[in-house]
Design an enzyme around this catalytic site. Structure first.
Site, PDB file in Angstrom:
ATOM      1  N   GLU A  12       0.668  -0.319   5.393  1.00 39.80           N
ATOM      2  CA  GLU A  12       1.779   0.615   5.570  1.00 39.80           C
ATOM      3  C   GLU A  12       2.780   0.128   6.618  1.00 39.80           C
ATOM      4  O   GLU A  12       3.990   0.265   6.435  1.00 39.80           O
ATOM      5  CB  GLU A  12       1.201   1.965   5.995  1.00 39.80           C
ATOM      6  CG  GLU A  12       2.208   3.073   6.104  1.00 39.80           C
ATOM      7  CD  GLU A  12       1.508   4.365   6.496  1.00 39.80           C
ATOM      8  OE1 GLU A  12       2.166   5.207   7.124  1.00 39.80           O
ATOM      9  OE2 GLU A  12       0.313   4.511   6.181  1.00 39.80           O
ATOM     10  N   ASP A  13       2.277  -0.437   7.699  1.00 39.46           N
ATOM     11  CA  ASP A  13       3.133  -0.772   8.841  1.00 39.46           C
ATOM     12  C   ASP A  13       3.373  -2.261   9.041  1.00 39.46           C
ATOM     13  O   ASP A  13       4.106  -2.642   9.952  1.00 39.46           O
ATOM     14  CB  ASP A  13       2.523  -0.202  10.128  1.00 39.46           C
ATOM     15  CG  ASP A  13       2.431   1.313  10.094  1.00 39.46           C
ATOM     16  OD1 ASP A  13       3.215   1.935   9.353  1.00 39.46           O
ATOM     17  OD2 ASP A  13       1.571   1.877  10.793  1.00 39.46           O
TER      18      ASP A  13
END
Length: 754
Positions: free
Chosen positions: A125-126
């Protein structure tokens, strides 16, 4: 135990490769694990991590195999490298968050795949890490776990409510595939709540409310009571910071004031158990801040009125000892009537088992006691995680997993039938709260009802007659529909009418068995009365056709026919005829066959006279909606009574040829004195004010408008207005239609019949 990381180069490899040697300084052996070949470390270099949290995390992994520990450490280094340069709002390196989440799972003794997924749960996600990379390094199962967790956050919607609903739906679907996902998510949410100080207050409150609304119920449903309590208290701290501080100070003060009393109760319980030769562990426990706060809110109490801030838990060897302990305690302290609950015999939906009782202790102080075995205690505190945590809970934990999977499958079925995520969320919230709601009467009496109970359930809980005569209700002084669900703390006032009666539609939304049984009992009685009157009329009609006067039949003949038919009374025969279970012609011939019955000249059978307002025994068909003046015919439906159709009804024509024996001649009573529903379709010019002019015309004709709708698909120069109106009969309808035709904008008007 301290782990050190060494790298070395193997002589038999053409390319330089890094190897990680996990060395326990107290041991003589070392385990070599492949490291990253992309960024090899200098030969024989030492990799050290002096972070105390990291060292504690590694120590908790001792229950795993060495090769699993090595893979987890590799995952940590992979996550650390992926998040390098990222910082949390607190100023700490981002890696501290996945490390804390993985540490919580390690404390639950979860498997290596779950811990690795926890370490990697934010990398997709990051960071730039892809699912393919995770599959290559750690396998498909780990990648699927990380992917499922990432999808929960990668959603963008027009409103936060839509995003929350879709987020929740996806989490439940992920849970259904693998329960470890929700355990990681709960650990993630717990650490986020613990480290929310740098976040702006409004965001802290939003996250905390979402936790109380969604994540706490999920944790409770999975039996994770320990983490559920932590989530509740942390959320309470952020949602109501002032109340949290006041309650915290109050409880600290109470600890000192009640220490002597608690010691006295604890000593009394232990001495009584020793007298009974019961080997048990006795523990005092303080209720969580949030549970005390909810009790104050739900029961409208001040803090000084909450006497049961402390409770006692007794852990015994086996189930029979639980009940022996209960008996011993009841002989020492008097139990409070109605406060005993046996969750061992009937466990809660999340698998929770215990005996609960409330006793009157010294100085009249109420004492809440929980009695359970060690395995029950493990399951009560850690829920589904106890399957991994404790050997004595493997069997019960596995059983709980099966129950949870069944529940999750039912949620998936619900999801498939609800395309809208918001609607799905509302449905599931009811299922997540299987406990009770507490509501108040206008006089302040508290009533406990199942969550999801409606106003009708409340009315029947007060008194059967209140339920039967209920016509409206106020919740917190506002008028609401009878189908409205009750919430904790509602004050409910029931409005009754002397001649009101239960509606069969109530059965579709009442929750309690009491309300359901009382409604059915009333409807059966009404149906019996109406069916009996109808059956009597039908039998008299058949007797007159045979030339027999019903009033001239001797009582002895009636008794003989009742006995031969196996019935108990004439009323039962009449009811069976009225419900279509027996034929009037058969009983008429039985009665007329006896010599004692005098027969006169055979009369032509007269039609059965109906008013259309007899109730459940005689019903007007919804397909053709007959009204007085229409030629009608009756269809006797077995077990349901008589249904009235018009002669021209297509449904009636189709059935008359296939079931002629079930059709009987009927006619309207000359003046029923009631209004009847009928549908009309008005085609009018699509101009401003046409609906108002048509409605005024209906009102001037003396008719009531029950419902109005418009055909929106074919709007052009003309529009179609569909009215459900109430008229006294065919002549009244004709007068109404003549009046509407005089309106210049009305082009056509017809009576609608299916």
């Amino acid at each position: 135990m301290v782990w050190k990381f060494l790298t070395a180069v193997t002589p038999d490899q053409s390319k330089k490769a890094a190897w990680c040697a996990i060395v326990n300084p107290d041991a003589t052996a070392a385990l070599l694990v492949p490291g990253s070949a992309d960024q090899p470390e200098p030969e024989n270099a030492i990799y050290r991590n002096e972070d105390p949290a990291y060292q504690v995390f590694v120590d908790t992994l001792s229950y795993l195999d060495p090769d699993e520990i090595a893979l987890i450490i590799e995952a940590y280094r992979f996550s650390e490298e992926a998040h390098r340069g990222q910082m949390r709002l607190s100023g700490e390196p981002y890696i501290t968050h996945p490390l804390a989440v993985a540490g919580a799972l390690a404390e639950w003794r979860m498997d290596a795949q779950a811990i690795i997924a926890a370490l990697l749960h934010d990398v997709m996600e990051d960071t730039a890490v892809s699912k393919a990379e995770i599959i290559a390094r750690f396998g498909k199962q780990v990648a699927d776990l990380v992917d499922g967790l990432s999808k929960l956050e990668k959603i963008e919607f027009q409103s936060y409510q839509d995003a929350q609903a879709e987020n929740f739906r996806k989490m439940l679907m992920a849970m259904a595939r693998d329960l470890r996902i929700v355990l990681i998510k709960l650990a993630d949410r717990l650490h986020n709540l613990q480290t929310m100080a740098p976040i702006r207050p409004e965001k802290r409150q939003r996250i905390s409310r979402e936790t109380l609304e969604i994540y706490v119920p999920i944790a409770t449903r999975l039996g994770l009571n320990n983490i559920s309590r932590q989530l509740q208290d942390l959320s309470f701290k952020h949602v109501h910071p002032m109340r949290f501080r006041v309650l915290t100070r109050a409880i600290k003060a109470v600890r000192g004031n009640r220490r002597e009393l608690l010691s006295k109760i604890l000593d009394g319980i232990r001495s009584k158990l020793r007298e009974a030769n019961i080997d048990a562990g006795v523990f005092g426990r303080e209720k969580s801040l949030y549970s005390i706060y909810r009790k104050m809110v739900d029961k409208h109490l001040s803090f000084s009125q909450v006497l049961d801030i402390y409770g006692f838990r007794i852990i015994v060897r086996d189930i029979p000892t639980c009940y022996l302990t209960l008996g011993a305690l009841h002989s020492r302290y008097k139990p409070v009537p109605g406060k005993f609950k046996d969750y061992i015999a009937i466990p809660k939906g999340n698998g929770y088992q215990s005996l609960h009782t409330t006793l009157i202790g010294p100085y009249g102080t109420p004492i809440e006691i929980q009695i359970r075995t060690q395995a029950m205690h493990h399951l009560a505190e850690e829920g589904i995680a106890s399957h991994w945590l404790y050997k004595d809970s493997e069997e019960s934990g596995a059983h709980l997993q099966v129950k949870m999977h069944k529940w999750l499958q039912s949620l998936l079925e619900l999801q498939s039938s609800n395309g809208d995520s918001s609607e799905f969320l509302e449905h599931v919230k009811v299922d997540l709260f299987p406990d009770e709601v507490y509501v108040f009467t206008p006089k302040g009496k508290i009533l406990a009802l199942p969550r999801g109970a409606t106003v009708i359930d409340f009315a029947y809980a007060v008194h059967t007659d209140v339920g039967h005569r209920c016509v409206a209700a106020r919740i917190d002084h506002e008028l609401i529909p009878l189908s409205a669900e009750l919430a904790n703390g509602n004050q409910v006032e029931i409005i009754t009418a002397p001649h009101a009666s239960p509606n069969p539609a109530w059965l579709t939304y009442v929750k309690t068995g009491r309300a359901r049984s009382k409604i059915r009992q009333f409807l059966r009685a009404i149906q019996q009365d109406g069916s009996s009157a109808l059956g009597e009329s039908m039998l008299h009609q058949e007797l007159q056709a045979l030339g027999v006067l019903p009033s001239e039949i001797p009582a002895t003949i009636w008794e003989r026919v009742i006995h031969e038919s196996g019935k108990k009374s004439r009323r039962e025969i009449f009811a069976d005829i009225g419900l279509g279970r027996s034929l009037a012609a058969v009983f008429a011939r039985r009665l007329a066959a006896h010599d004692e019955v005098q027969q006169t000249e055979v009369n032509v059978s007269k039609p059965l006279v109906v008013r259309g307002t007899e109730g459940m025994a005689i019903q007007l068909a919804s397909c053709c909606q007959p009204i007085p003046g229409d030629p009608i015919i009756g269809f006797l439906r077995k077990g349901q009574g008589l249904q009235i159709h018009t002669h021209a009804c297509p449904a009636a024509r189709k059935s008359r040829s296939s079931e002629p024996q079930n059709w009987i001649r009927v006619e309207w009573e000359p003046d029923p004195g009631q209004y009847f529903d009928v549908r009309i379709k008005v085609t009018a010019k699509n101009v401003r004010g046409v609906l108002g002019r048509v409605a005024t015309g209906i009102s001037l004709a003396g008719a009531n408008i029950e419902h109005v709708s418009m055909d929106r698909e074919n709007v052009g120069m003309y529009t179609e207005l569909l009215f459900l109106v109430q008229v006294s009969g065919r002549q009244h309808l004709a007068k109404l239609m003549r009046g509407l035709r005089r309106i210049p904008d009305v082009v056509r008007i017809v009576r609608e019949q299916e």
